[in-house]
Design a protein around this motif. Structure first.
Motif, PDB file in Angstrom:
ATOM      1  N   LEU A  27      56.272  41.916 -10.597  1.00 26.06           N
ATOM      2  CA  LEU A  27      56.857  42.450 -11.837  1.00 26.06           C
ATOM      3  C   LEU A  27      58.369  42.598 -11.788  1.00 26.06           C
ATOM      4  CD1 LEU A  27      56.574  43.640 -14.672  1.00 26.06           C
ATOM      5  CD2 LEU A  27      56.150  45.860 -13.640  1.00 26.06           C
ATOM      6  N   ILE A  28      58.871  43.280 -10.747  1.00 30.27           N
ATOM      7  CA  ILE A  28      60.313  43.552 -10.761  1.00 30.27           C
ATOM      8  C   ILE A  28      61.138  42.280 -10.604  1.00 30.27           C
ATOM      9  CG2 ILE A  28      62.146  44.796  -9.541  1.00 30.27           C
ATOM     10  CD1 ILE A  28      59.917  47.023  -9.146  1.00 30.27           C
ATOM     11  N   PRO A  29      60.798  41.393  -9.675  1.00 25.20           N
ATOM     12  CA  PRO A  29      61.510  40.109  -9.669  1.00 25.20           C
ATOM     13  C   PRO A  29      61.428  39.376 -11.003  1.00 25.20           C
ATOM     14  CG  PRO A  29      60.262  40.359  -7.644  1.00 25.20           C
ATOM     15  CD  PRO A  29      59.907  41.523  -8.509  1.00 25.20           C
ATOM     16  N   MET A  30      60.265  39.403 -11.636  1.00 22.54           N
ATOM     17  CA  MET A  30      60.150  38.695 -12.914  1.00 22.54           C
ATOM     18  C   MET A  30      61.039  39.343 -13.973  1.00 22.54           C
ATOM     19  SD  MET A  30      56.068  37.834 -12.947  1.00 22.54           S
ATOM     20  CE  MET A  30      55.855  36.684 -14.282  1.00 22.54           C
ATOM     21  N   LEU A  31      61.101  40.662 -13.956  1.00 20.91           N
ATOM     22  CA  LEU A  31      61.966  41.345 -14.922  1.00 20.91           C
ATOM     23  C   LEU A  31      63.426  40.986 -14.682  1.00 20.91           C
ATOM     24  CD1 LEU A  31      60.257  44.856 -14.967  1.00 20.91           C
ATOM     25  CD2 LEU A  31      60.622  43.424 -16.975  1.00 20.91           C
ATOM     26  N   MET A  32      63.821  40.963 -13.421  1.00 18.44           N
ATOM     27  CA  MET A  32      65.217  40.653 -13.099  1.00 18.44           C
ATOM     28  C   MET A  32      65.561  39.222 -13.513  1.00 18.44           C
ATOM     29  SD  MET A  32      67.082  43.063 -11.680  1.00 18.44           S
ATOM     30  CE  MET A  32      68.177  42.532 -10.361  1.00 18.44           C
TER      31      MET A  32
END
Lengths: 158, 691, 435
Positions: A27-32
């Protein structure tokens, strides 16, 4: 929604990095990376990533609100981040930030009317021995005097 | 479980090895204060109020996450601990707005209580407080972020307790806030658990806000009148108006659980359309207000004249056991008719018959919580039986129970089920058979089944259960607050109280379809709902109810009846557990159904003996199989006691198609909830089953 | 890639010796300079022997806490139903710290090799390098090195032809200091808010994805190849008892030659500042030093003549911490320093527990008010008191990290606070407390 083919390929690879059934970790890599491409974390992006990772939009929202670098409101094309934490403060970081505010006519997390530049006073970015330091988007600039800041800002593509 | 010796404040106590210190202390009468620790929910150690001194530990330890060990020495009132509590409260109060004068929670606020008990007397904070405006997330739920102490109880109760997960937390640090499921509003069960569990006035109720102070209300413990689960609800009554309902005293079979109906949908009780005067149809064919004496006189005369086998009686699914018992007795003996029925929503008769010769196999609400395995067949528990669904989920969370679901469509239990099978109604038994192997290893089992399992299917299901070789208990799901009681009391055409055979009469369907009924007496029911008609155009119809329902609109005489909140008596829940309801309020002009029956009898010159709930309950206890050995102290003090219906063959008499559930949802119950303002205001559509 | 400061002849470059080499990040350069030798050696050793070597080295965690690394490695259970993982803490957000960045940028293969040694020691087969969001440029560098390692058979299946296999990935953070705390990092790795976990259980038992996990700082992992090559005892001897080996120290602030320098543990602090750092700039005098990142209480000039090892600095009332050494001259305003430090912790507080979230906010507001010229005498004691009320009471050490420096500054530079209060025309010296 879909992202660019390159980003879609990156996402497809990313989810394979984590154990079976724990794809939420992406999730966080994808958001970034999604934010890098779209410009901000939009409602659409939150819903899309939630769908892909089997999370409710609210669960994505919980995460987005926690991290400083994720913005729901788009920053400028060039996001200028000036560190004023201790090591930079000792080498003129506060004055540098003040100078940036005046030069750009912007305050903390404000975006220029044409959407080109935004300014943020940030915490330590890990360039303490080469203070004062700033980032423009992800690019570091070290030992930045007020004159050098002017040069950097003027040098940003129109 | 091994026991260890622990010393708390100089006193040596024994505890289970590894038990949490905060619970061990509590068991020994020592309070360790906490906001975020909440029994039954996951641990947090966030509020830091429970810090205590533990010998040999380098710093104060959180009692809520510390497992006790042999020889542990704990001090909960030493100077460092007292100081820690004071200063932690001081930190909390630094941002907490001083809203007590206007905050709903004032008077029952845990922060107020804690501050009085453990806090400092002076405020040293002279800075500006963080402030954001209050938000409304639904007609029911308001959130005031400045008051929020971020204990996360609401998030956990919604996620873990309810299995809904409509609340989360976003932002960081002191800007952290609870967020609702849909950005700026909530779409959820609207149960209000979050509001009741909030220790302060951060989450407040849209129906209760600013209305009163808690000490201005009289609190009446009674049973919710909506679905069949029988949740205890404590009504807050002020100036003869029900202002709120909750169950914060955790009494009853439901603990703190209440659904949106139990908590908020009491407001039907004072809807402006509540009938308060009898109505008589005049010569012009219109219903006209009349006095009680005139109406009662007319009805008594008509009943006397029309008594006999052409008289039909339709009883209620929500009147008390006493009312039901008296009604069927009155019908059979005084009115001389066996045409008595009610809207049946589950085949309890077939279940009782199938269990003939066995004892102790009807499951209680507690059984659902403690069984090692639970099988849910052909029903959407979360929609129709929220308490039972809650118990299944709690059983799974706390005991890792094996849950299985066999349903036509997706249900919330899918998320916690070991296996779930989609099977159309009618094909449930075959699908259940697929779980045989899993279930034989289950240890023990509770099976809950919906209305499509009726007649022979009940027998097949019980045969399946009995063939597993493990202890099995059964729950036949029925719809309403006293559906089970109506069956137990013999509001049935061919079975008397306790399921003994009587001379048969017409069932509800047949009464509606008969063309030669002389009279029809409808008590607390709405059989003509949804466009149904009474074939006997000439029948004299008397309706006792709260509102001018479709059936009442056909009546010749309408008698305004009291709601369940306006009378005393007992009701029996879906599991066969009897509870007392208590009168909390009165609607002027209405009378309890029991009183009406008594008055009609008197008007007919018949003596029914003393017509009051206690006397009749004594008669029930003396004469109705199953209600005989009820532990009265439990019932009288507001507890629930399980009945033990007749143990023997019961003649089946169901006419196919006569048993059907209304398929109510979280936001509907029969005709009553049409008149609940709050249920009609909430955004969520009454969900189709299984959606 | 240019490294950011000239090396000093007084350094002892054990883990930074490849900095400045042509293409220092490439696998060819790495292999030409002792690269992957330790790995080959370890593949012939038992896991216990590897751990014992690390124990003998007296290597202590380089991220901040300084926990003995060999001991930490021994906590991961030998037998486990769940797979075991390695997580590298490259969140480097402690103010004053900028070393892990250089290690990844200039010598990524060294980190890979260190991770592999950890994997052999505990039996892990998969790992992630959690890189703070701001270090985005390092992702490409690290991914490239990882790809080179896979290609050359140092990652993936049958590493160096053995039975040993390992998969390694980079993972980005998104801006949160608290994610440097190991359990909060794991939460963030799993795609959640970076809020720490209840401990026990510790990551060695229940870590990434609730499986046994070995989690260490970048520099800690980077030190292990050298330890295996030279032997633990030899590495330990480079330092002082109980603080073995060398470490990167990031010198910043009012010195002539700020930079990141690798010195043996026990190197004298004043020698570091004067001879490597070129002394205080602009001909000024030393006022104070923050030795190990903003979480470590500052030392006055009189207190700085001590060796830089974990125990000596702890004895002086501070911490070696992350090695972020910030030097301050006599013009430094200590009250503004206290304010800036508290602003940082308030901004980064995750919000989970009352004392930290409310305490840092209250303290920030007070310090702001004092520096704005509206301070009262009683504020000075109140600041110290509130900070003391946070100490030891919070869910994670961030509360302590905010409290201890504040207490130290108020104690050691009370006169500067009094001076601010004296400038307030509305200061009332005898404000009465009702308590």
């Amino acid at each position: 929604m879909t992202f660019s083919p390159e980003l879609e390929a990156k996402f497809a690879d990313l989810v394979t990095h984590y154990p079976e059934g724990r794809q939420r970790a992406a999730l966080i890599p994808m958001l970034m990376f999604g934010q890098d491409e779209i410009g901000s974390v939009t409602q659409e992006m939150m819903e899309e990533l939630g769908r892909r990772l089997e999370l409710s939009t609210m669960q994505v929202d919980e995460v987005v609100g926690y991290y400083s670098m994720l913005h729901k409101k788009p920053m400028g094309k060039f996001h200028v981040q000036v560190c004023t934490n201790v090591a930079c403060m000792l080498r003129g970081g506060a004055e540098l930030y003040d100078h940036a505010c005046h030069k750009l006519g912007l305050g903390h997390k404000e975006v220029s009317a044409d959407g080109r530049i935004s300014l943020e006073e940030v915490e330590c970015i890990g360039a303490c021995s080469w203070a004062p330091a700033i980032q423009v988007n992800y690019d570091f600039h070290h030992e930045v005097s007020t004159d050098q800041l002017d040069t950097i800002l003027e040098g940003l593509e129109k | 479980m091994a026991l260890v010796n622990v010393t708390i404040n100089g006193v040596s106590v024994q505890a289970e090895n590894g038990a949490l210190l905060i619970e061990v202390a509590k068991q020994n009468g020592i309070e360790i204060p906490a906001f975020c620790y909440y029994e039954g929910m996951s641990l947090q150690a966030a509020c830091r109020m429970c810090l205590v001194e533990v010998e040999k530990a380098p710093k104060l330890m959180a009692g809520c996450t510390l497992p006790v060990a042999e020889g542990m020495v704990v001090r909960t009132e030493s100077e460092p601990v007292v100081k820690a509590r004071k200063t932690t409260l001081e930190f909390l109060l630094s941002n907490h707005p001083l809203d007590c004068p206007v905050c709903d929670k004032g008077g029952e606020c845990e922060l107020q209580d804690m501050t009085f008990k453990y806090g400092v007397g002076e405020s040293r904070f002279t800075e500006a407080k963080q402030h954001v405006p209050e938000k409304q997330w639904s007609p029911v739920v308001f959130y005031d972020a400045p008051r929020c102490i971020l204990c996360y109880r609401c998030v956990r109760v919604c996620n873990e307790g309810m299995g809904v997960g409509a609340l989360g937390v976003s932002n960081r640090g002191v800007y952290s806030e609870i967020i609702p499921s849909h950005g700026d509003h909530l779409e959820c069960d609207e149960c209000g658990s979050c509001i009741d569990i909030c220790p302060v006035g951060s989450l407040t109720s849209g129906t209760y806000r600013y209305k009163t102070r808690p000490w201005e209300m009289e609190h009446v413990g009674t049973v919710c009148t909506h679905c069949s689960n029988g949740c205890k609800t404590t009504l807050g009554v002020r100036n003869n108006e029900i202002v709120r309902g909750n169950n914060r005293d955790r009494s009853g079979i439901n603990g703190e659980f209440l659904c949106v109906k139990g908590r908020y949908a009491f407001d039907f009780n004072h809807h402006p359309e509540r009938l308060q005067t009898p109505l008589i149809r005049n010569a012009a064919g219109e219903l006209e207000e009349a006095s009680w004496s005139r109406a009662l006189k007319l009805v008594a005369e008509k009943f006397k004249a029309l008594a006999g086998p052409k008289f039909g009686v339709i009883g209620s699914t929500r009147t008390t056991n006493e009312e039901n018992f008296l009604l069927q007795k009155f019908a059979r003996t005084t009115l001389g008719t066996a045409n008595i029925d009610h809207h049946r929503s589950g085949d309890v008769v077939a279940l009782v018959d199938s269990l003939s010769g066995k004892t102790g196999q009807l499951g209680t609400v507690e059984d659902i919580y403690t069984a090692k395995a639970v099988l849910v067949v052909a029903t959407d528990l979360s929609q129709q039986h929220p308490l039972l669904a809650n118990k299944v989920r709690a059983n799974f969370r706390h005991h890792k129970a094996a849950v299985y679901a066999v349903t036509p469509g997706p249900v919330r239990e899918d998320k916690i089920a070991r296996k779930f099978i989609r099977a159309a109604e009618g094909e449930s038994i075959a699908a259940v058979e697929q779980l045989r192997e899993d279930l034989t290893k289950a240890g023990d089992l509770v099976i809950l089944f919906g209305d499509s399992i009726q007649g022979d299917k009940v027998r097949q299901l019980v045969a399946f259960g009995e063939s597993l070789g493990i202890p099995v208990k059964y729950v036949c799901l029925v719809d309403y607050a006293n559906s089970r009681g109506a069956m137990d009391m013999g509001v049935l055409p061919d079975l008397g109280p306790g399921y003994h055979a009587t001379a048969p009469g017409l069932n509800l369907q047949q009464m509606l379809e008969a063309t030669d009924l002389a009279a029809l007496w409808v008590v607390g029911a709405n059989p003509l709902k949804g466009g149904k008609t009474l074939a006997s155009k000439g029948a004299f119809v008397v309706v006792q109810d709260l509102f001018l329902t479709e059936t009442a609109q056909r009546a010749d005489v309408v008698l305004p009846a009291g709601s369940a909140y306006e009378k005393n008596g007992t009701v029996t829940n879906v599991c066969g557990q009897v509870q007392r309801i208590k009168k909390g309020i009165e609607t002027v002009g209405s009378k309890a159904d029991l009183a009406i029956i008594g008055l009609l009898a008197r008007g007919m010159g018949v003596s029914l003996g003393a017509v009051d709930a206690d006397t009749i309950f004594a008669e029930i206890a003396a004469t109705v199989p199953g209600y005989g050995q009820l532990p009265m102290p439990i019932i009288l003090t507001g507890g629930a006691a399980q009945t033990h219906p007749v143990n023997g063959r019961v003649p089946a008499s169901t006419v196919p198609g006569n048993i059907s559930s209304s398929r109510d949802t979280l936001f509907t119950t029969g005709s009553l909830t049409r008149y609940s303002k709050i249920l009609n205001e909430v955004l969520e559509k009454p969900g189709a089953l299984y959606s | 890639m240019k490294q950011f400061n000239e090396p000093s002849p007084l350094e002892t470059r054990i883990i930074s010796f490849r900095f400045g080499l042509e293409n220092s990040a490439s696998i060819d350069t790495y292999l030409a300079h002792d690269g992957y030798k330790a790995l080959r050696k370890a593949l012939e050793m038992t896991p216990d022997d590897v751990i014992n070597e690390v124990k003998a080295s007296n290597l202590r965690g380089r991220g901040g806490a300084g926990f003995p690394t060999g001991l930490k490695w021994s906590f991961v259970p030998r037998a486990s139903e769940k797979p075991k993982y390695i997580v590298v803490n490259a969140d480097e957000s402690e103010p004053g710290t900028c070393k892990d960045r250089l290690l990844i940028q200039n010598d990524p293969h060294q980190l890979i090799e260190g991770v592999l040694l950890g994997a052999i020691a505990v039996g892990a087969k998969k790992g992630w390098i959690y890189i703070r969001g701001e270090y985005n440029y390092l992702i490409a560098i690290m991914d490239k090195a990882i790809a080179e390692a896979y290609k050359s058979g140092f990652l993936g299946k049958n590493i160096c032809g053995s039975e040993f296999e390992f998969d390694l990935y980079t993972h980005t953070g998104a801006g949160a200091y608290e994610c440097g705390e190991e359990s909060a990092l794991l939460e963030s790795l799993e795609g959640k808010r970076g809020v720490p976990r209840i401990r026990p259980p510790f990551p060695a038992i229940s870590g990434a994805f609730q499986a046994p996990t070995l989690l260490n700082n970048v520099e800690t992992f980077c030190s292990v190849p050298a330890i295996l090559r030279m032997g633990g005892a030899a590495y330990s001897d480079l330092g002082v008892p109980k603080s073995g080996g060398t470490r990167m120290v990031c010198m910043s602030g009012h010195v002539n030659k700020p930079g990141v320098y690798e010195v043996p543990l026990g190197f004298p602090m004043m020698k570091f500042v004067n001879e490597i750092g070129g002394g205080i700039w602009k001909g000024r005098q030393l006022k104070a030093i923050i030795p190990g990142g903003s979480s470590s209480p500052l030392l006055t000039a009189e207190e700085c003549d001590i060796p830089m090892d974990y125990d000596s600095i702890a004895k002086a009332g501070s911490m070696l911490g992350s090695g972020g050494l910030m030097v301050m001259d006599e013009t430094t305003d200590m009250v503004k320093l206290a304010l800036r430090i508290m602003r940082f912790y308030q901004h980064e507080s995750c919000g989970w527990c009352i004392p930290c979230r409310e305490g840092t906010t209250w303290l920030k507001k007070m310090l702001q008010r004092v520096t704005d010229g509206h301070g009262q005498t009683r504020d000075i004691d109140l600041i110290g008191d509130l900070a003391a009320n946070m100490l030891g009471r919070t869910f994670c050490p961030l509360g302590d990290a905010a409290a201890m420096p504040t207490i130290a500054i108020v104690k050691k530079y009370r006169n500067e606070f009094e001076a601010y209060v004296a400038k307030n025309p509305f200061a009332v010296s005898d404000l009465v407390s009702i308590s």
